[in-house]
Motif scaffolding. Structure first.
Motif, PDB file in Angstrom:
ATOM      1  N   LEU A 132     -24.495  21.004   0.934  1.00  0.00           N
ATOM      2  CA  LEU A 132     -24.335  19.862   1.814  1.00  0.00           C
ATOM      3  C   LEU A 132     -23.431  18.838   1.135  1.00  0.00           C
ATOM      4  CD1 LEU A 132     -27.245  21.186   2.430  1.00  0.00           C
ATOM      5  CD2 LEU A 132     -27.670  19.073   3.676  1.00  0.00           C
ATOM      6  N   LEU A 133     -22.266  18.626   1.720  1.00  0.00           N
ATOM      7  CA  LEU A 133     -21.289  17.685   1.187  1.00  0.00           C
ATOM      8  C   LEU A 133     -21.309  16.425   2.055  1.00  0.00           C
ATOM      9  CD1 LEU A 133     -18.430  20.269   0.585  1.00  0.00           C
ATOM     10  CD2 LEU A 133     -19.844  19.198  -1.176  1.00  0.00           C
ATOM     11  N   ILE A 134     -21.728  15.302   1.471  1.00  0.00           N
ATOM     12  CA  ILE A 134     -21.855  14.063   2.237  1.00  0.00           C
ATOM     13  C   ILE A 134     -20.757  13.110   1.799  1.00  0.00           C
ATOM     14  CG2 ILE A 134     -23.324  12.108   2.818  1.00  0.00           C
ATOM     15  CD1 ILE A 134     -24.960  15.213   1.506  1.00  0.00           C
ATOM     16  N   ASP A 135     -19.827  12.863   2.714  1.00  0.00           N
ATOM     17  CA  ASP A 135     -18.682  11.995   2.451  1.00  0.00           C
ATOM     18  C   ASP A 135     -19.089  10.547   2.726  1.00  0.00           C
ATOM     19  OD1 ASP A 135     -16.317  10.598   2.362  1.00  0.00           O
ATOM     20  OD2 ASP A 135     -15.164  12.070   3.503  1.00  0.00           O
ATOM     21  N   ASP A 136     -19.142   9.771   1.673  1.00  0.00           N
ATOM     22  CA  ASP A 136     -19.592   8.379   1.779  1.00  0.00           C
ATOM     23  C   ASP A 136     -18.420   7.444   2.114  1.00  0.00           C
ATOM     24  OD1 ASP A 136     -21.227   6.152   1.690  1.00  0.00           O
ATOM     25  OD2 ASP A 136     -21.163   5.975  -0.495  1.00  0.00           O
ATOM     26  N   GLY A 137     -17.717   7.781   3.212  1.00  0.00           N
ATOM     27  CA  GLY A 137     -16.631   6.919   3.669  1.00  0.00           C
ATOM     28  C   GLY A 137     -15.367   7.016   2.835  1.00  0.00           C
ATOM     29  N   SER A 138     -15.034   8.220   2.345  1.00  0.00           N
ATOM     30  CA  SER A 138     -13.838   8.386   1.508  1.00  0.00           C
ATOM     31  C   SER A 138     -12.563   8.003   2.255  1.00  0.00           C
ATOM     32  CB  SER A 138     -13.725   9.835   1.027  1.00  0.00           C
ATOM     33  OG  SER A 138     -14.804  10.190   0.205  1.00  0.00           O
ATOM     34  N   ARG A 139     -11.580   7.535   1.479  1.00  0.00           N
ATOM     35  CA  ARG A 139     -10.290   7.138   2.058  1.00  0.00           C
ATOM     36  C   ARG A 139      -9.156   8.072   1.632  1.00  0.00           C
ATOM     37  NH1 ARG A 139     -10.400   0.477   1.662  1.00  0.00           N
ATOM     38  NH2 ARG A 139     -12.358   0.200   2.806  1.00  0.00           N
ATOM     39  N   ASP A 140      -9.501   9.126   0.916  1.00  0.00           N
ATOM     40  CA  ASP A 140      -8.475  10.090   0.514  1.00  0.00           C
ATOM     41  C   ASP A 140      -8.584  11.321   1.414  1.00  0.00           C
ATOM     42  OD1 ASP A 140     -10.792  11.245  -0.371  1.00  0.00           O
ATOM     43  OD2 ASP A 140     -10.272  11.246  -2.503  1.00  0.00           O
ATOM     44  N   GLU A 141      -8.231  12.481   0.909  1.00  0.00           N
ATOM     45  CA  GLU A 141      -8.236  13.711   1.708  1.00  0.00           C
ATOM     46  C   GLU A 141      -9.536  14.499   1.588  1.00  0.00           C
ATOM     47  OE1 GLU A 141      -5.794  14.884   3.855  1.00  0.00           O
ATOM     48  OE2 GLU A 141      -5.173  12.796   3.602  1.00  0.00           O
ATOM     49  N   SER A 142     -10.579  13.869   1.084  1.00  0.00           N
ATOM     50  CA  SER A 142     -11.842  14.580   0.825  1.00  0.00           C
ATOM     51  C   SER A 142     -12.401  15.254   2.077  1.00  0.00           C
ATOM     52  CB  SER A 142     -12.887  13.612   0.266  1.00  0.00           C
ATOM     53  OG  SER A 142     -12.515  13.129  -1.002  1.00  0.00           O
ATOM     54  N   TRP A 143     -12.429  14.550   3.198  1.00  0.00           N
ATOM     55  CA  TRP A 143     -13.036  15.117   4.394  1.00  0.00           C
ATOM     56  C   TRP A 143     -12.244  16.303   4.935  1.00  0.00           C
ATOM     57  CZ3 TRP A 143     -17.469  15.797   6.255  1.00  0.00           C
ATOM     58  CH2 TRP A 143     -17.672  16.155   7.594  1.00  0.00           C
ATOM     59  N   ASN A 144     -10.926  16.239   4.848  1.00  0.00           N
ATOM     60  CA  ASN A 144     -10.099  17.379   5.268  1.00  0.00           C
ATOM     61  C   ASN A 144     -10.385  18.608   4.412  1.00  0.00           C
ATOM     62  OD1 ASN A 144      -8.815  15.986   7.348  1.00  0.00           O
ATOM     63  ND2 ASN A 144      -7.234  15.185   5.975  1.00  0.00           N
ATOM     64  N   ILE A 145     -10.649  18.386   3.128  1.00  0.00           N
ATOM     65  CA  ILE A 145     -10.976  19.502   2.240  1.00  0.00           C
ATOM     66  C   ILE A 145     -12.331  20.098   2.618  1.00  0.00           C
ATOM     67  CG2 ILE A 145     -11.569  20.090  -0.149  1.00  0.00           C
ATOM     68  CD1 ILE A 145      -9.421  18.059  -1.008  1.00  0.00           C
ATOM     69  N   VAL A 146     -13.287  19.251   2.965  1.00  0.00           N
ATOM     70  CA  VAL A 146     -14.606  19.736   3.398  1.00  0.00           C
ATOM     71  C   VAL A 146     -14.461  20.607   4.640  1.00  0.00           C
ATOM     72  CG1 VAL A 146     -16.859  19.052   4.322  1.00  0.00           C
ATOM     73  CG2 VAL A 146     -15.879  17.808   2.382  1.00  0.00           C
ATOM     74  N   LYS A 147     -13.643  20.179   5.585  1.00  0.00           N
ATOM     75  CA  LYS A 147     -13.454  20.950   6.816  1.00  0.00           C
ATOM     76  C   LYS A 147     -12.785  22.292   6.528  1.00  0.00           C
ATOM     77  CE  LYS A 147     -11.478  17.543   9.192  1.00  0.00           C
ATOM     78  NZ  LYS A 147     -10.894  16.807  10.354  1.00  0.00           N
ATOM     79  N   LYS A 148     -11.865  22.331   5.597  1.00  0.00           N
ATOM     80  CA  LYS A 148     -11.221  23.595   5.227  1.00  0.00           C
ATOM     81  C   LYS A 148     -12.218  24.532   4.542  1.00  0.00           C
ATOM     82  CE  LYS A 148      -6.542  21.709   4.754  1.00  0.00           C
ATOM     83  NZ  LYS A 148      -5.440  21.393   3.799  1.00  0.00           N
ATOM     84  N   LEU A 149     -13.077  23.967   3.690  1.00  0.00           N
ATOM     85  CA  LEU A 149     -14.097  24.788   3.031  1.00  0.00           C
ATOM     86  C   LEU A 149     -15.057  25.375   4.054  1.00  0.00           C
ATOM     87  CD1 LEU A 149     -14.953  22.541  -0.072  1.00  0.00           C
ATOM     88  CD2 LEU A 149     -13.801  24.759  -0.108  1.00  0.00           C
TER      89      LEU A 149
END
Length: 318
Positions: free
Chosen positions: A40-57
């Motif tokens: 479970l990867l919980i993005d705490d409001g990141s402003r970089d490309e973190s969420w896009n990486i989660v979606k690719k994973l």
């Protein structure tokens, strides 16, 4: 979702450089040990490309589950969402900066499942953090040990293991992720262990630690200590001091009035009660006592009505 052996809960903020590498490392450990698992990867409001990486994973790894906050709510909020959503029999938490080693997971899992610990906290015996972080941490740990009577070396270590019943029966908020062992103990989960774990130097990015988090941590410790002792009976705290203050003020007032009456009776010189500074101290004590008693009464009403859990808005899930 069906039960799995292990849920790995990873809160993160601006960690786009490390997420893919961390997931690959976790996957390798899980496959080698034949664990069924979820990440479970919980993005705490990141402003970089973190969420896009989660979606690719997520596209190529069904064990990945992602949750994104619409704003930065803090590590505690992210962990609470992870605890609410996870389905593992054992829950592992770790940071996303690669300073926590996934190789520790099998050992932590064994301590929960075979040695029947409720919580196992990692202890970074050898640290690679600067002294500006390690010195406040030592002070923090010493204070928490003294207040909680739980002997752990590193309360704030992000690498911990929990029996699922623990995370499903506690609620954390504010900056209270540091005190999960304390909260768990006060909720009846008293078998708390410790395991020496590897601490790695930061490979990417910079630390999110700041002085304000250290100060907030101590305030939260005072808060949960008060809530544990008086959260269900606030009148026992406020009412006690209120009654003491009220009667102390009343006693001083009666004493001043009696002193004046005796002086009048004996035809001795006297001054008005209101000319004595002690009268105003007595008046303040009576007022404060009444307010404290009222605060305890209102607290009892709130406790009776129940306290709702904090809700955090998750804007996206994958």
């Amino acid at each position: 979702m069906s039960k799995v052996d292990i849920s790995v809960v990873i809160p993160f903020y601006n960690e786009d450089e490390s997420l893919a590498e961390l997931h690959a490392w976790i996957k390798k450990v899980m496959d080698e040990n034949a664990f069924s698992y979820e990440v479970l990867l919980i993005d705490d409001g990141s402003r970089d490309e973190s969420w896009n990486i989660v979606k690719k994973l997520k596209e190529t790894n069904p064990e990945v589950r992602g949750f994104k906050f619409s704003k930065n709510n803090g590590k505690t909020a992210a962990l609470q969402v992870g605890f609410n959503e996870c389905v593992g029999e054992v829950v592992i938490t770790m940071d996303a900066d690669l300073q926590d080693s996934p190789d520790e997971i099998p050992g932590l899992y064994k301590m929960i499942k075979e040695e029947k610990y409720d919580i196992v906290s990692g202890w970074k015996q050898k640290r690679y953090d600067p002294i500006t972080k390690t010195l406040p941490t030592k002070l923090f740990n010493a204070t928490t040990r003294y207040i909680s009577d739980i002997y752990l070396h590193d309360f704030n270590c992000g690498l911990k293991a929990y029996d699922s019943k623990v995370v499903k029966n506690i609620t954390i908020y504010g900056e209270m992720h540091r005190y999960i062992p304390v909260i768990a103990k006060w909720n009846g989960f008293s078998k708390i262990g410790e395991k020496v774990v590897q601490h790695r130097s930061r490979k990417y990015g910079t630390t999110k630690f700041g002085l304000e988090r250290f100060l907030n941590g101590f305030l939260d410790l005072l808060s949960i200590t008060f809530i544990n002792k008086f959260g269900k009976r606030p009148m026992h705290f406020f009412g006690l001091f209120g009654v003491i203050s009220f009667f102390l003020g009343s006693f001083m007032t009666i004493f001043l009035i009696a002193e004046k009456i005796i002086s009048i009776y004996n035809r001795q010189p006297y001054r008005n009660v209101t000319d004595n500074p002690l009268f105003y101290l007595a008046l303040v004590a009576i007022i404060i006592g009444s307010q404290l008693f009222l605060a305890g009464f209102l607290g009892e009403l709130f406790v009776k009505q129940g306290v709702s859990k904090d809700d955090y808005f998750v804007s996206e899930k994958v």
